[in-house]
Design a protein around this motif. Structure first.
Motif, PDB file in Angstrom:
ATOM      1  N   GLY A 122      14.680 -28.123 -18.077  1.00  0.00           N
ATOM      2  CA  GLY A 122      15.375 -27.548 -16.934  1.00  0.00           C
ATOM      3  C   GLY A 122      16.873 -27.711 -16.975  1.00  0.00           C
ATOM      4  N   MET A 123      17.393 -28.554 -17.884  1.00  0.00           N
ATOM      5  CA  MET A 123      18.840 -28.748 -17.988  1.00  0.00           C
ATOM      6  C   MET A 123      19.473 -27.593 -18.761  1.00  0.00           C
ATOM      7  N   SER A 124      20.723 -27.330 -18.445  1.00  0.00           N
ATOM      8  CA  SER A 124      21.509 -26.382 -19.232  1.00  0.00           C
ATOM      9  C   SER A 124      22.339 -27.171 -20.239  1.00  0.00           C
ATOM     10  N   ASN A 125      22.948 -26.443 -21.166  1.00  0.00           N
ATOM     11  CA  ASN A 125      23.834 -27.077 -22.135  1.00  0.00           C
ATOM     12  C   ASN A 125      24.938 -27.863 -21.447  1.00  0.00           C
ATOM     13  N   SER A 126      25.510 -27.262 -20.419  1.00  0.00           N
ATOM     14  CA  SER A 126      26.651 -27.878 -19.738  1.00  0.00           C
ATOM     15  C   SER A 126      26.253 -29.131 -18.968  1.00  0.00           C
ATOM     16  N   GLU A 127      24.952 -29.338 -18.736  1.00  0.00           N
ATOM     17  CA  GLU A 127      24.487 -30.559 -18.059  1.00  0.00           C
ATOM     18  C   GLU A 127      24.145 -31.658 -19.064  1.00  0.00           C
ATOM     19  N   LEU A 128      23.546 -31.262 -20.207  1.00  0.00           N
ATOM     20  CA  LEU A 128      23.120 -32.270 -21.174  1.00  0.00           C
ATOM     21  C   LEU A 128      24.283 -32.841 -21.980  1.00  0.00           C
ATOM     22  N   ILE A 129      25.268 -32.002 -22.304  1.00  0.00           N
ATOM     23  CA  ILE A 129      26.379 -32.457 -23.143  1.00  0.00           C
ATOM     24  C   ILE A 129      27.156 -33.607 -22.501  1.00  0.00           C
ATOM     25  N   PRO A 130      27.554 -33.504 -21.225  1.00  0.00           N
ATOM     26  CA  PRO A 130      28.263 -34.642 -20.615  1.00  0.00           C
ATOM     27  C   PRO A 130      27.432 -35.922 -20.630  1.00  0.00           C
ATOM     28  N   MET A 131      26.115 -35.790 -20.446  1.00  0.00           N
ATOM     29  CA  MET A 131      25.255 -36.973 -20.485  1.00  0.00           C
ATOM     30  C   MET A 131      25.348 -37.667 -21.851  1.00  0.00           C
ATOM     31  N   LEU A 132      25.377 -36.858 -22.929  1.00  0.00           N
ATOM     32  CA  LEU A 132      25.493 -37.427 -24.269  1.00  0.00           C
ATOM     33  C   LEU A 132      26.863 -38.067 -24.481  1.00  0.00           C
ATOM     34  N   LYS A 133      27.908 -37.410 -23.981  1.00  0.00           N
ATOM     35  CA  LYS A 133      29.262 -37.924 -24.195  1.00  0.00           C
ATOM     36  C   LYS A 133      29.552 -39.186 -23.380  1.00  0.00           C
ATOM     37  N   GLU A 134      28.818 -39.371 -22.298  1.00  0.00           N
ATOM     38  CA  GLU A 134      29.014 -40.569 -21.465  1.00  0.00           C
ATOM     39  C   GLU A 134      28.526 -41.838 -22.154  1.00  0.00           C
ATOM     40  N   GLN A 135      27.602 -41.688 -23.115  1.00  0.00           N
ATOM     41  CA  GLN A 135      27.056 -42.862 -23.802  1.00  0.00           C
ATOM     42  C   GLN A 135      28.069 -43.334 -24.843  1.00  0.00           C
ATOM     43  N   ARG A 136      28.688 -44.460 -24.609  1.00  0.00           N
ATOM     44  CA  ARG A 136      29.816 -44.863 -25.445  1.00  0.00           C
ATOM     45  C   ARG A 136      29.385 -45.385 -26.821  1.00  0.00           C
ATOM     46  N   ASN A 137      28.447 -46.322 -26.849  1.00  0.00           N
ATOM     47  CA  ASN A 137      28.112 -46.956 -28.129  1.00  0.00           C
ATOM     48  C   ASN A 137      26.639 -46.884 -28.507  1.00  0.00           C
ATOM     49  N   ARG A 138      25.790 -46.431 -27.587  1.00  0.00           N
ATOM     50  CA  ARG A 138      24.356 -46.435 -27.859  1.00  0.00           C
ATOM     51  C   ARG A 138      23.684 -45.334 -27.042  1.00  0.00           C
ATOM     52  N   VAL A 139      22.777 -44.592 -27.689  1.00  0.00           N
ATOM     53  CA  VAL A 139      22.030 -43.568 -26.979  1.00  0.00           C
ATOM     54  C   VAL A 139      20.606 -43.534 -27.533  1.00  0.00           C
ATOM     55  N   THR A 140      19.634 -43.289 -26.651  1.00  0.00           N
ATOM     56  CA  THR A 140      18.231 -43.165 -27.057  1.00  0.00           C
ATOM     57  C   THR A 140      17.803 -41.715 -26.867  1.00  0.00           C
ATOM     58  N   LEU A 141      17.467 -41.074 -27.979  1.00  0.00           N
ATOM     59  CA  LEU A 141      17.003 -39.686 -27.949  1.00  0.00           C
ATOM     60  C   LEU A 141      15.493 -39.669 -28.126  1.00  0.00           C
ATOM     61  N   THR A 142      14.781 -39.056 -27.192  1.00  0.00           N
ATOM     62  CA  THR A 142      13.341 -38.849 -27.340  1.00  0.00           C
ATOM     63  C   THR A 142      13.149 -37.470 -27.952  1.00  0.00           C
ATOM     64  N   VAL A 143      12.553 -37.425 -29.140  1.00  0.00           N
ATOM     65  CA  VAL A 143      12.470 -36.161 -29.874  1.00  0.00           C
ATOM     66  C   VAL A 143      11.046 -35.876 -30.322  1.00  0.00           C
ATOM     67  N   VAL A 144      10.781 -34.591 -30.567  1.00  0.00           N
ATOM     68  CA  VAL A 144       9.560 -34.136 -31.222  1.00  0.00           C
ATOM     69  C   VAL A 144       9.991 -33.472 -32.518  1.00  0.00           C
ATOM     70  N   SER A 145       9.395 -33.891 -33.623  1.00  0.00           N
ATOM     71  CA  SER A 145       9.805 -33.382 -34.925  1.00  0.00           C
ATOM     72  C   SER A 145       8.672 -32.587 -35.563  1.00  0.00           C
ATOM     73  N   TRP A 146       8.929 -31.311 -35.860  1.00  0.00           N
ATOM     74  CA  TRP A 146       7.941 -30.460 -36.526  1.00  0.00           C
ATOM     75  C   TRP A 146       8.372 -30.212 -37.962  1.00  0.00           C
ATOM     76  N   PRO A 147       7.431 -30.200 -38.906  1.00  0.00           N
ATOM     77  CA  PRO A 147       7.807 -29.922 -40.302  1.00  0.00           C
ATOM     78  C   PRO A 147       8.243 -28.471 -40.474  1.00  0.00           C
ATOM     79  N   GLY A 148       9.350 -28.262 -41.164  1.00  0.00           N
ATOM     80  CA  GLY A 148       9.828 -26.917 -41.429  1.00  0.00           C
ATOM     81  C   GLY A 148       8.876 -26.145 -42.327  1.00  0.00           C
ATOM     82  N   SER A 149       9.063 -24.836 -42.388  1.00  0.00           N
ATOM     83  CA  SER A 149       8.221 -23.986 -43.233  1.00  0.00           C
ATOM     84  C   SER A 149       8.564 -24.221 -44.696  1.00  0.00           C
ATOM     85  N   LEU A 150       7.537 -24.391 -45.516  1.00  0.00           N
ATOM     86  CA  LEU A 150       7.730 -24.687 -46.933  1.00  0.00           C
ATOM     87  C   LEU A 150       8.001 -23.398 -47.705  1.00  0.00           C
ATOM     88  N   VAL A 151       9.086 -23.393 -48.479  1.00  0.00           N
ATOM     89  CA  VAL A 151       9.410 -22.235 -49.317  1.00  0.00           C
ATOM     90  C   VAL A 151       9.670 -22.702 -50.751  1.00  0.00           C
TER      91      VAL A 151
END
Length: 655
Positions: free
Chosen positions: A626-655
């Motif tokens: 539900g966040m926009s780019n303009s909402e998430l970016i400041p949140m990332l920039k506010e973290q001075r020395n440490r940030v925790t990213l919760t991610v989902v990682s999918w394998p890319g297509s093999l070529v």
């Protein structure tokens, strides 16, 4: 049809046989659940088909049975006695309408070519089809596919980055792309501590890839496409010992702009896969490679520097190269301190003292350690491909010996930040409109001895933490006869047993034990990519080991996602080093946030856990849905020395 077994299967898959009698369980491969082919013994005492084990160890590093650490180089052929027992198993001729003979498995190929009337009839029909009329019907689609995007080329922001000549062109990415807000850097005249940063610098270059076998995989995974927020086609991973890794010039994070002169900066993901899988002895790629930040106070010094490719060939895996590698106190990376007299590297004569090692076998070592380099060299069977940077006339200062190692060292460096266990988010993130999901329940009556006839991939112990999915439906089991379970389907349960949280071996055991019943009920999820034309590239390209396309995984419902927390840390003078795309837009609604760029030399690059194409689910526990780019970016920039990213990682297509 395969000319060895007379049945239809993928080029890289095992041969298929119709066995006359039930085969003893001791002669069954516990990966494919079929009688062993080219059996290989592991040091821990288990036996698998060579191809099954080879494919399994490309994704995992342990034995499927007891989960002990395992690599293919430590395995060996089974005894002659075991191989003879397997070869003498009785099989039925696959052409049952014309030929009802049974024979030993080792005799089937000779039977097909010399005695079988059914196979003779099949060959005659093939010969009749090989005429100009039918050839004209078959060839144009493949050729037309190669040229379609060129005819429909649409100018885009990416096309302006393409160099007009074959030489490299340096471009500035200071101006953000549409929809891209880049937390990797802030374009300011004066930083907090007086550092003047201008822009992110990238370089376009043309790379020529040569293949001895025109059908051989390039050996890289890609993400992106115009039908995703990423837009461009981005290299997610370069596989070890692959054609691309041996070349050494393509790295994760590179953007592929052209393939054989065709602009792919504005094509769909499936189209890009089709172009990159197109066979041929030579492949011309134009790529955009990010080089990091340019600074007004610290201009780049490129005088006299030369990138050199060197290949050393070991007679066996244990042979040392005779290289002393060290780490400097004032500069990142690995340097050659000395070449041992009489050693392989000294005899080759192409490496020199003070050379900086950029990569070995496609593994990026620009921020690596001597221990990591030694580990790569030791585990390589034969060819060791170096990419080194040489600057004449500069002598290497006295190194610190605590970081030194030789190629005989067995140490390795794990480094990076911790990855925390899975966490479930309450929000139903990533509802996608580009995929159609269909859950079906398949109930089958069968003979107790009859096989399901499927092979599977995935598992929660896989490095991408994938659910269990079907990699093939073989024409020898009850599921092929039923026809409802297809390749690519995600298996949710069997006879009420949940499969969604199992590792690979647990899933194999559950399928095998329930297959002994008179009836089997499977619950499966089918994901259909609406943006992929039929037939999709992953089905047409029979020469490639099959796995779902990256864009297919994006349609997976959120309850099957496996989230992990990645912790990044940085100094006050550093930026996080990654850019993102996606987020809520009025015209498109909610879109996932993707990692698009990871800048060399930054915390995100050094950590090595984050990959291009990863989806950001949350930042410091706050859901990003539900966040926009303009909402998430400041949140990332506010973290001075440490940030925790919760991610989902999918394998890319093999070529």
């Amino acid at each position: 049809l395969c000319w060895e077994c007379g049945q239809s299967h993928l080029l890289l898959d095992n041969h298929l046989y119709n066995f006359q009698d039930e085969v003893d369980d001791e002669l069954i491969c516990h990966i494919c659940l079929q009688p062993l082919l080219q059996p290989m013994d592991t040091p821990c005492g288990h036996t698998y088909c060579f191809r099954c084990l080879e494919n399994f160890l490309q994704e995992y590093s342990f034995c499927p049975m007891d989960r002990k650490k395992l690599c293919l180089q430590h395995c060996h052929k089974s005894s002659l006695l075991v191989r003879n027992l397997l070869d003498k198993l009785l099989v039925l001729c696959p052409f049952q309408e014309e030929c009802q003979q049974a024979m030993q498995r080792c005799e089937l190929e000779a039977h097909l070519h010399n005695r079988c009337p059914g196979f003779k009839k099949y060959k005659s029909e093939l010969q009749r089809k090989k005429n100009p009329i039918s050839k004209g019907k078959e060839d144009p689609p493949a050729k037309g596919e190669t040229h379609t995007p060129k005819d429909a080329e649409v100018p885009s922001g990416g096309s302006s980055l393409v160099a007009e000549s074959s030489g490299a062109a340096v471009v500035s990415l200071g101006t953000a792309e549409p929809g891209l807000v880049n937390p990797a850097f802030e374009e300011t005249e004066e930083g907090e501590f007086g550092t003047k940063v201008t822009s992110l610098v990238a370089e376009t270059t043309t790379i020529e890839i040569h293949r001895e076998d025109p059908e051989e995989e390039l050996g890289m995974r890609i993400v992106g496409g115009k039908d995703t927020p990423l837009g461009n086609i981005v290299v997610q991973e370069v596989l070890r010992d692959s054609v691309v890794a041996a070349d050494g010039r393509i790295a994760p994070g590179d953007h592929i702009l052209e393939v054989n002169g065709v602009n792919i900066s504005s094509v769909t993901h499936c189209q890009a896969v089709s172009f990159l899988r197109h066979p041929g002895p030579v492949l011309h790629l134009m790529v955009l490679q990010e080089k990091g930040f340019s600074s007004k106070t610290a201009p780049q010094d490129s005088t006299g520097r030369e990138v050199i490719h060197v290949t050393l060939v070991k007679r066996d895996r244990s042979e040392p190269l005779g290289i002393k590698l060290i780490r400097k106190t004032d500069e990142a990376g690995i340097f050659i301190l000395d070449l041992l007299e009489g050693g392989l590297a000294a005899k080759n004569g192409k490496l020199s003292r003070n050379d900086r090692v950029l990569s070995i076998n496609g593994q990026d070592l620009r921020q690596g350690t001597p221990e990591a380099a030694a580990q790569i060299i030791q585990t390589t069977e034969s060819r060791v491909n170096f990419v080194i940077l040489r600057q004449p006339g500069v002598q290497l200062p006295e190194p610190t010996e605590d970081g030194s190692t030789s190629t005989s060292s067995s140490s390795s460096s794990n480094g990076g930040s911790p990855v925390h266990p899975r966490r479930r988010l309450d929000h139903n993130h990533y509802r996608r409109k580009s995929n159609y999901q269909k859950v079906s329940t398949v109930a089958i009556k069968k003979e107790p001895k009859e096989s399901l006839g499927i092979t599977i991939g995935g598992g929660r112990d896989n490095k991408n933490k994938l659910p269990i999915y079907v990699t093939s439906v073989q024409p020898i089991g009850c599921l092929f006869r039923d026809g409802r379970i297809k390749r690519g389907d995600v298996l949710l349960s069997i006879n009420g047993i949940d499969l969604t949280q199992l590792n690979y071996y647990e899933a194999v055991s559950a399928l095998k034990s329930n297959a002994a019943s008179h009836s089997v009920t499977l619950k499966a999820l089918e994901i259909i990519c609406l943006n992929c034309p039929e037939p999709s590239p992953d089905i047409r390209e029979q020469g490639f080991s099959w796995s779902p396309l990256w864009i297919t995984w994006l349609g997976l419902p959120s309850y099957l996602h496996f989230c992990q927390d990645i912790v990044l840390t940085k100094g006050n003078l550093e930026s996080w080093g990654f850019s993102i795309v996606g987020g809520f837009e009025e015209s498109k609604g909610n879109q996932p946030f993707f990692i698009k760029t990871i800048v060399p030399g930054t915390p995100a690059f050094r950590d090595r856990k984050l990959r291009c194409g990863d989806e950001i689910v949350a930042v410091n526990g706050v859901p990003a849905i539900g966040m926009s780019n303009s909402e998430l970016i400041p949140m990332l920039k506010e973290q001075r020395n440490r940030v925790t990213l919760t991610v989902v990682s999918w394998p890319g297509s093999l070529v």
